[in-house]
Write a protein that holds these residues in place. Structure first.
Motif, PDB file in Angstrom:
ATOM      1  N   GLU A   1       6.037  78.556  82.035  1.00  0.00           N
ATOM      2  CA  GLU A   1       5.006  78.075  81.109  1.00  0.00           C
ATOM      3  C   GLU A   1       5.633  77.415  79.889  1.00  0.00           C
ATOM      4  O   GLU A   1       5.196  76.347  79.438  1.00  0.00           O
ATOM      5  CB  GLU A   1       4.092  79.225  80.681  1.00  0.00           C
ATOM      6  N   HIS A   2       6.688  78.041  79.348  1.00  0.00           N
ATOM      7  CA  HIS A   2       7.352  77.476  78.164  1.00  0.00           C
ATOM      8  C   HIS A   2       7.988  76.129  78.475  1.00  0.00           C
ATOM      9  O   HIS A   2       7.836  75.156  77.719  1.00  0.00           O
ATOM     10  CB  HIS A   2       8.411  78.460  77.659  1.00  0.00           C
ATOM     11  N   PHE A   3       8.700  76.062  79.610  1.00  0.00           N
ATOM     12  CA  PHE A   3       9.391  74.819  79.954  1.00  0.00           C
ATOM     13  C   PHE A   3       8.392  73.708  80.284  1.00  0.00           C
ATOM     14  O   PHE A   3       8.587  72.546  79.890  1.00  0.00           O
ATOM     15  CB  PHE A   3      10.319  75.062  81.142  1.00  0.00           C
ATOM     16  N   ALA A   4       7.309  74.063  80.999  1.00  0.00           N
ATOM     17  CA  ALA A   4       6.297  73.063  81.358  1.00  0.00           C
ATOM     18  C   ALA A   4       5.651  72.497  80.108  1.00  0.00           C
ATOM     19  O   ALA A   4       5.419  71.279  79.996  1.00  0.00           O
ATOM     20  CB  ALA A   4       5.249  73.702  82.273  1.00  0.00           C
ATOM     21  N   LYS A   5       5.358  73.384  79.152  1.00  0.00           N
ATOM     22  CA  LYS A   5       4.754  72.916  77.897  1.00  0.00           C
ATOM     23  C   LYS A   5       5.711  71.986  77.161  1.00  0.00           C
ATOM     24  O   LYS A   5       5.300  70.961  76.585  1.00  0.00           O
ATOM     25  CB  LYS A   5       4.401  74.121  77.038  1.00  0.00           C
ATOM     26  N   SER A   6       6.999  72.308  77.176  1.00  0.00           N
ATOM     27  CA  SER A   6       7.983  71.457  76.503  1.00  0.00           C
ATOM     28  C   SER A   6       8.030  70.073  77.131  1.00  0.00           C
ATOM     29  O   SER A   6       8.146  69.059  76.425  1.00  0.00           O
ATOM     30  CB  SER A   6       9.376  72.109  76.568  1.00  0.00           C
ATOM     31  N   LEU A   7       7.968  70.013  78.462  1.00  0.00           N
ATOM     32  CA  LEU A   7       7.973  68.723  79.150  1.00  0.00           C
ATOM     33  C   LEU A   7       6.792  67.865  78.716  1.00  0.00           C
ATOM     34  O   LEU A   7       6.939  66.646  78.466  1.00  0.00           O
ATOM     35  CB  LEU A   7       7.932  68.928  80.663  1.00  0.00           C
ATOM     36  N   LEU A   8       5.632  68.472  78.591  1.00  0.00           N
ATOM     37  CA  LEU A   8       4.428  67.721  78.226  1.00  0.00           C
ATOM     38  C   LEU A   8       4.449  67.364  76.745  1.00  0.00           C
ATOM     39  O   LEU A   8       4.098  66.229  76.366  1.00  0.00           O
ATOM     40  CB  LEU A   8       3.177  68.545  78.562  1.00  0.00           C
ATOM     41  N   ASP A   9       4.873  68.323  75.901  1.00  0.00           N
ATOM     42  CA  ASP A   9       4.876  68.060  74.457  1.00  0.00           C
ATOM     43  C   ASP A   9       5.897  66.983  74.089  1.00  0.00           C
ATOM     44  O   ASP A   9       5.679  66.185  73.159  1.00  0.00           O
ATOM     45  CB  ASP A   9       5.192  69.348  73.682  1.00  0.00           C
ATOM     46  N   SER A  10       6.997  66.953  74.840  1.00  0.00           N
ATOM     47  CA  SER A  10       8.052  65.971  74.535  1.00  0.00           C
ATOM     48  C   SER A  10       7.747  64.591  75.104  1.00  0.00           C
ATOM     49  O   SER A  10       8.526  63.653  74.896  1.00  0.00           O
ATOM     50  CB  SER A  10       9.388  66.463  75.082  1.00  0.00           C
TER      51      SER A  10
END
Length: 944
Positions: free
Chosen positions: A223-232
């Motif tokens: 969840e953390h990594f997926a959110k980072s991909l989208l936020d970045s």
């Protein structure tokens, strides 16, 4: 396949080039898996596969599946390929392809399962995930589901089995899954379904799984990594779809998934063996479970691009093989290898031309196993395995399925008190498993769950072995030819019931019209056996139609009942028909002047809504037993509505008579039982019928059938006069007691109230039948001078009793309004013709010039003391002395003719329950019998 960057060059903080690289790897794998999928399909099936994306992108009446203009359409980012266009043009040659579809209600389309793997072939189904915009309203989703159903039906015409699953990724992540049905596992397996989707899914168009872009070593921080991909902004939200992670598989899902796979094993045992064992391997590594999907993603992110090595089914097999080798379970491993080999469905001893990739890969695998040509030849002949070999294989499969299920369910129970599966779905799956695997007396076991194509035998030999004079068992052998000896290795099955063996052979396809039948028993003819099999064939469709899912949402109900009489031979009757009562030659249960029962045996076959087939044989007292069984089956029905029973009798001089008599019995019982169940007060049934020279009383209180036998009418009448504690229906079989007044009494005693039937006799005596509110029967004799006086006295006495003890425990809600009805029985030339209603005179009751009452008191546990009152005067002494005194009192006050009877107007026995009915309730019959007994003593002196 394009050369891609190795894992070492992909940094934990991915850049755009890395992301694009990973996408290309997954796209390339999907493309090559899709090519392998097409290779395994025929031309018509390829059309279905090639049109799927376009059918959901466009919404046009010219295309298959069209429902309405409002049906959601538009596949996100879809660019139609030349192959898609060509396939669409073959269906609608004039179709014009619009340039764009701005709706984009369909996010993604995937196919999953065995597609593109070594286990896929043109007989495999296509599981299609239609992933839609989560914001669709309920009506739009309904239209989309309807379109999916239409496309599935359309695909059938192209020899393709397509199952479309309408998916909402947001609801899926939250654990909200489609309800359980024949194809959807419902809540029984969430993460395991996602695991299979990620490692086997083939992308057909639309958004890609966000899971692809999360490196395998980051799965625990998905969840953390997926959110980072989208936020970045490395990944645009409108190009991905997110079903979540498979990092943490909940323990409480193991039970539900195990049950689901056990259920799927009913029809596809080999596939379920593999999937259940995969569950077992996962459980064995808890809590450090590495799913196959994560292992697959590791290979994609690494340097492994050999499609054979990342084949979804081959990877599944390798994991199980490693597990069983570690446990040194050679026998289980051999079954797993057979299961894998059969799933691939590529017989290596049968030359394949041209040789496909699956054939070559399987040959390499089998070489690793060390299988010899002889073993392969036997396995490749599976389509022609006969019953013995098929039965053994099924036993091995069921043993393995249940063993693996117990392992994972025990594991789940130890690790968690919770259950992930919805309890209603758990109950439904349990019912399906019970229908398929539960073994009980008489139930036909289906031995061929997709194992062999043809298990019929050329010759079937049925042989009876006697254990002693009263018991024995039947055996059936499958012989290669008529002259063959029935050796133990040819034995197929044995049972105490011949009909069970016959049903088993027919329903499992072991017998067909070309099979020769041999019967070695003096009592059963081959002709009767063939008639039996022919009758089954006329009524039962084979192979049986699979019950719909909705049938398992409720308890099973009986949908078909077959009854076969005299399989063991008909009864010989030598009887002159001259001067015979016509009824005597219609009643096969008590036929002719010899009163013979023509039914020597009965075979019962019951088929319920879960397609369970149960056989039962009755020989001794077969008519009585089938009557009891009929009631049991009737009461077991959820709605207590019973299908019409189909009756067969083998050809014989009296076969029509026997068949019709059985139908009459079932129709009459059904009529009475239906009347009982529709009545608010009737809680049971008493049904009188005759078999041979004996009478029988079929009883059910409440709903617990039992039959009593009586050697004479007198014994039967005594039994019928036992007081009934609850209201019940009393009915006579159409042939029972036809020459007895009780026939008229019972036939006319169905209305509410207390019924009094009077039959005047000679010498101013009357035979009286009284039926109370509970249908209890009382038969008494009374003297009378004027019949009207007798009836008035009975009416007043019954009313006095009812006032003391209202309706005597009647279940009638209108008990306080219970009427007392009077009838006269009419006889002519020895025949009981009818009964007519008696209207009592409206005049003041002059039936007795004295009011005589009795109070009965207990002396001890056995003795009673009687106190007689006449016109308020009490008399002393014992009962004979009091009767003598009452007589003198009455005679001294009478004028004119003094020789007419006196009737008791009231009795009190309220303190005598222990002595009269062993402490039980007191009923009207108790009062009437004491009244009748004292009146007889009193009137024997008055009428001299």
């Amino acid at each position: 396949m394009n050369q891609l960057l190795p894992t070492a060059e992909i940094a934990p903080d991915l850049n755009q080039q890395d992301i694009d690289n990973i996408k290309q790897r997954f796209f390339a794998i999907s493309e090559e898996r899709l090519a392998r999928t097409r290779f395994g399909l025929n031309d018509r099936q390829q059309i279905v596969l090639d049109t799927l994306p376009a059918l959901f992108h466009y919404n046009h009446p010219a295309l298959p599946g069209y429902v309405s203009q409002k049906t959601p359409s538009g596949l996100s980012g879809f660019n139609i390929s030349n192959r898609n266009k060509l396939a669409i043009k073959r269906l609608a040659s004039n179709f014009e392809f619009p340039q764009s579809n701005a709706e984009n209600a369909i996010y993604s389309i995937f196919i999953m399962g065995s597609v593109g793997s070594i286990a896929h072939g043109n007989r495999s189904d296509l599981d299609v995930w239609i992933c839609h915009n989560p914001d669709l309203d309920s009506e739009s989703k309904r239209l989309l589901e309807h379109k999916c159903e239409r496309i599935s039906r359309w695909a059938e015409a192209f020899e393709a089995e397509v199952h479309c699953f309408v998916m909402n990724s947001e609801e899926f992540r939250q654990g909200k899954i489609a309800q359980l049905d024949d194809e959807s596992s419902g809540s029984s397996q969430h993460y395991l379904l996602l695991d299979e989707f990620y490692r086997s899914g083939i992308w057909l168009g639309g958004r890609i799984p966000l899971w692809w872009l999360v490196p395998p070593h980051c799965e625990n921080q998905y969840e953390h990594f997926a959110k980072s991909l989208l936020d970045s902004k490395l990944v645009a939200s409108d190009e991905v779809i997110d079903f979540g992670s498979v990092a943490k598989m909940p323990i409480n899902e193991f039970v539900g998934a195990g049950i689901w796979q056990l259920y799927k094993g009913i029809d596809s045992p080999y596939k379920s063996v593999l999937k259940l064992l995969l569950l077992e391997t996962y459980a064995s590594t808890y809590p450090n479970i590495k799913s196959l999907s994560v292992e697959f993603k590791e290979r994609v992110y690494g340097d492994e691009f050999d499609l054979n090595q990342i084949d979804a089914y081959l990877c599944l097999y390798r994991r199980i093989e490693l597990y069983l080798k570690g446990r040194k379970e050679r026998k289980r491993l051999e079954l797993v290898r057979r299961s894998f080999y059969f799933l691939v469905d590529c017989p290596l001893t049968q030359q394949s031309s041209p040789l496909g990739w699956q054939w070559r890969l399987l040959q390499e695998i089998v070489h690793e196993w060390g299988w010899q040509h002889r073993q392969l030849t036997r396995l490749d002949a599976r389509a022609t395995w006969k019953a013995a070999q098929t039965t053994l294989e099924k036993q091995n499969l069921v043993q393995e399925l249940t063993r693996s299920y117990r392992f994972v369910s025990d594991f789940g129970a130890r690790q968690s008190d919770e259950n992930a599966i919805d309890q209603s779905e758990l109950r439904t799956l349990g019912r399906k498993l019970n229908a398929a695997f539960d073994r009980r007396a008489g139930k036909i076991e289906f031995i061929n769950p997709d194992i062999s194509l043809d298990i019929k035998e050329r010759v079937l030999l049925f042989k009876k072995t006697e254990l002693n004079q009263s018991s024995g068992f039947w055996q059936v052998y499958g012989l290669p030819k008529k002259e063959s000896n029935p050796t133990i290795n040819l034995l197929l099955k044995q049972s105490h019931s011949l009909s069970e063996l016959l049903c088993w052979c027919y329903l499992n396809g072991i017998y067909d019209l070309d099979t020769d039948i041999i019967v070695r028993d003096d009592t059963v003819s081959e002709g009767y056996v063939k008639q039996f099999l022919s009758s089954i064939g006329a009524c039962i469709v084979t192979p049986p139609v699979k019950p719909k899912h909705d049938e398992f949402l409720r308890t099973p109900h009986i949908k078909q009942v077959l009854v076969f009489t005299n399989l063991a031979g008909h009864v010989d009757v030598k009887d002159s028909k001259s001067n015979a009562d016509p009824n005597d030659t219609r009643d096969a249960f008590s036929y002719g002047s010899q009163q013979k029962n023509l039914v020597s045996s009965i075979e019962l076959i019951v088929i319920n809504s879960w397609n369970e087939v149960v056989c039962q044989s009755f020989s001794e007292n077969c008519v009585q037993q089938i009557a009891v069984r009929y009631l049991q089956l009737f009461y077991s029905q959820p709605t207590q509505e019973f299908p019409e029973i189909i009756v067969f009798s083998p050809r014989s001089p009296h076969s029509n008579c026997v068949s019709e008599r059985m139908r009459e019995l079932f129709r009459d019982l059904n009529s009475e039982l239906t009347r009982q169940t529709h009545s608010p007060t009737e809680s049971g049934l008493r049904y009188v019928f005759k078999v041979a020279k004996k009478y029988h009383l079929l009883r059910s209180f409440p709903n617990k059938p039992h039959v009593d036998q009586f050697d004479s009418q007198e014994a039967l009448l005594a039994a019928l006069q036992r007081p009934q504690s609850r209201s019940s229906i009393l009915a006579l079989d159409r042939y029972a007691l036809n020459h007895h007044p009780l026939k008229l009494v019972i036939d006319n005693a169905q209305q509410r109230g207390i019924k009094v039937f009077v039959l005047p006799l000679a010498l101013h005596r009357a035979r009286v039948f009284i039926v109370d509110c509970n249908q209890s029967l009382i038969q008494l004799q009374f003297p009378f001078g004027h019949l009207d006086n007798l009836l008035h006295s009975l009416k007043q006495f019954i009313q006095n009793v009812l006032h003391k003890q209202p309706i005597l425990n009647s279940d009638d809600p209108k008990a306080d309004e219970c009427p007392i009805l009077f009838y006269r029985l009419k006889q002519e030339h020895g025949q009981w013709l009818d009964c007519e209603t008696i209207e009592l005179s409206k005049r003041a009751s002059m039936f007795s010039d004295f009011e005589v009452k009795v109070i009965v008191e207990p002396i001890n546990s056995k003795k009673l003391h009687y106190r007689l009152f006449c016109d308020q005067f009490e008399f002393s002494g014992d009962l004979p002395q009091q009767i003598a005194a009452v007589k003198q009192f009455i005679l001294s006050h009478r004028k004119g003719d003094k020789n007419y009877p006196c009737y008791l107007s009231d009795i009190d026995i309220s303190l005598c329950r222990e002595q009269i009915n062993n402490g039980g309730e007191l009923f009207l019959s108790h009062y009437l019998r004491i009244k009748n007994d004292i009146e007889q003593k009193l009137n024997s002196t008055l009428l001299r």
